[in-house]
Enzyme design. Structure first.
Site, PDB file in Angstrom:
ATOM      1  N   ASP A 270       4.395  11.795  -8.544  1.00  0.00           N
ATOM      2  CA  ASP A 270       4.378  11.740 -10.011  1.00  0.00           C
ATOM      3  C   ASP A 270       4.183  10.314 -10.500  1.00  0.00           C
ATOM      4  OD1 ASP A 270       4.938  14.373  -9.774  1.00  0.00           O
ATOM      5  OD2 ASP A 270       6.809  14.321 -10.906  1.00  0.00           O
TER       6      ASP A 270
ATOM      7  N   ASP B 135       2.610  24.051  -8.730  1.00  0.00           N
ATOM      8  CA  ASP B 135       3.331  22.956  -8.096  1.00  0.00           C
ATOM      9  C   ASP B 135       3.675  23.303  -6.639  1.00  0.00           C
ATOM     10  OD1 ASP B 135       4.553  20.461  -8.039  1.00  0.00           O
ATOM     11  OD2 ASP B 135       5.581  20.757  -9.947  1.00  0.00           O
TER      12      ASP B 135
HETATM   13  C1  GLA Z   1       6.599  17.965 -10.087  1.00  0.00           C
HETATM   14  C2  GLA Z   1       5.205  17.683 -10.619  1.00  0.00           C
HETATM   15  C3  GLA Z   1       5.303  17.135 -12.023  1.00  0.00           C
HETATM   16  C4  GLA Z   1       6.030  18.104 -12.923  1.00  0.00           C
HETATM   17  C5  GLA Z   1       7.409  18.436 -12.338  1.00  0.00           C
HETATM   18  C6  GLA Z   1       8.090  19.567 -13.085  1.00  0.00           C
HETATM   19  O1  GLA Z   1       7.326  16.803  -9.915  1.00  0.00           O
HETATM   20  O2  GLA Z   1       4.537  16.804  -9.781  1.00  0.00           O
HETATM   21  O3  GLA Z   1       4.014  16.837 -12.532  1.00  0.00           O
HETATM   22  O4  GLA Z   1       5.266  19.265 -13.061  1.00  0.00           O
HETATM   23  O5  GLA Z   1       7.303  18.824 -10.977  1.00  0.00           O
HETATM   24  O6  GLA Z   1       9.334  19.861 -12.550  1.00  0.00           O
END
Ligand code: GLA
Length: 412
Positions: free
Chosen positions: A206, A151
């Site tokens: 997301d 990430d």
């Molecule tokens: C980010 C990523 C998500 C998930 C969260 C976890 O937002 O884009 O897909 O992995 O972190 O905290």
């Protein structure tokens, strides 16, 4: 003698080049990855029992047989680093340790994924990999991990290309083939530089369980719906291919959208050769959800050997027409109705003579080729692309749904 010297010189140069440009793990990710992840359904509320029961369900439901392989633990599995700096799992929630989980998952012929972050901490505030890349990669390899999602939270002043290259090198050095799923959200256009570094890269923020809207959080960041993911992904098709995929994020099928929306969502991910990472609770799926995520004819479109991301050919009467070239001269064709009302359309194949100029350079030619038409959702053959009839069929596409066909040439 002189020839021998030349040979040694070339061999040394080659070795030096290998050292200077460590390569990502090849031959994994030749097709978009398929699996399941904790995040969309469970967020941080995870433990090893969930992972074990999900692995059981993966096999029992038939998902494994349909191609889903990775069981991915997303954020919040972490405990602290030990005195030597090696990361450990949360001792309460993952008390048996990750190695035991990996053994369990491997015992079912599945693969285990884990999650980290290129910065000082993960998005949920767990320890990040910054400064520990080689150690973390080694630890994952020792545990028997097969997949790493990395990430991009808490990365102020970090160069993204360098950061992901570092982890890629570390994984290579650790010696176990591990799929690298880059989760940088697209801010630094990873599609332009990541194909030699990782196997897939997120292209946007997301996803959330919504067909067509944006959710803005009080902290300022946003989540995007299915249609927003599609809009971001469609211009990026030239960057995708075998071993390096655009990732419009994990699936929300079975998490609360309507069956029509779920079907459209899944179909479009397959049309775009996207990773198929389920995000629902596969231990309790409705029959409708099963029928969607285990539609093998649709999965075959996603996993087609040609590895070409589909193209948005154009719009007519409010409908979107998508084409994806497949191996052996076949094509997938999807009509997406993203609007809020059903639309009826007189389908005339002659209007869809096209060439994929950007990627495959393949053409459909409904004047010289007759295709057998296979409906990918009813699983019925619907005849041939008749040369003479102008209107092949009048089709009605419900709101936020698709009609999807596989076109198989019968004359060439
Ligand atoms: C980010 C990523 C998500 C998930 C969260 C976890 O937002 O884009 O897909 O992995 O972190 O905290």
């Amino acid at each position: 003698m002189r020839q021998m010297k030349n040979f040694i010189f070339i061999a040394l140069c080659w070795l030096a080049a290998q050292q200077a440009f460590a390569q990502k793990w090849e031959k994994i990710g030749d097709k978009p990855q398929m699996g399941w992840s904790t995040w969309n359904k469970f967020a941080g509320n995870i433990n090893e029992d969930i992972i074990r029961s999900i692995a059981d369900a993966m096999v029992e439901t038939g998902l494994a047989e349909a191609g889903y392989t990775y069981i991915n633990i997303d954020d919040c599995w972490h405990g602290k680093r030990d005195k030597d700096g090696f990361i450990q799992p949360d001792p309460k929630r993952f008390s048996s340790g990750i190695k035991a989980l990996a053994d369990y998952v491997h015992g079912k012929n599945l693969k285990l994924g884990i999650y980290s972050d290129a910065g000082t901490g993960t998005c949920a505030g767990m320890p990040g990999s910054l400064g520990h890349e080689y150690q973390d990669a080694l630890q994952y390899a020792r545990w028997g991990v097969d997949y790493l999602k990395e990430d991009w939270c808490n990365t102020t002043n970090i160069n993204p290309i360098g950061a992901y290259q570092l982890m890629s090198d570390a994984l290579r050095e650790a010696g176990r083939p591990i799929f690298l799923s880059m989760c940088e959200w697209g801010g630094n256009e990873p599609w332009k530089w990541a194909s030699e570094i990782g196997h897939s890269w997120r292209i946007g923020p997301d996803i959330w369980c919504n067909f067509d809207s944006i959710r803005v959080h009080s902290e300022g960041y946003t989540d995007v719906g299915v249609m927003q993911c599609i809009r971001r992904n469609e211009p990026l098709r030239i960057y995708a291919g075998k071993g390096h995929w655009n990732d419009p994020d994990m699936l929300e099928v079975g998490n609360g959208m309507t069956v029509n929306e779920d079907r459209a969502h899944f179909t479009m991910w397959c049309m775009m050769a996207s990773p198929l990472i389920l995000g629902n609770d596969i231990r309790q799926m409705s029959q409708e959800t099963k029928d969607i995520v285990m539609n093998r004819e649709m999965i075959a479109i996603d996993q087609d050997e040609l590895g070409v991301q589909g193209l948005h050919y154009g719009d007519r009467q409010g409908l979107e027409f998508w084409f994806k070239p497949l191996k052996d001269g076949e094509w997938a064709m999807t009509i997406l109705n993203a609007t809020k009302a059903p639309i009826t359309y007189d389908l005339n194949w002659q209007q869809f003579n096209l060439t994929d100029e950007e990627v495959s350079h393949l053409s459909t030619n409904f004047s010289s080729t007759t295709y057998k038409v296979r409906n990918l959702w009813t699983h019925k053959d619907e005849g041939k692309t008749n040369l003479k009839d102008k209107t092949w069929k009048s089709v009605t596409i419900p709101s936020r749904d698709v009609i999807s066909y596989r076109l198989i040439p019968i004359t060439k």
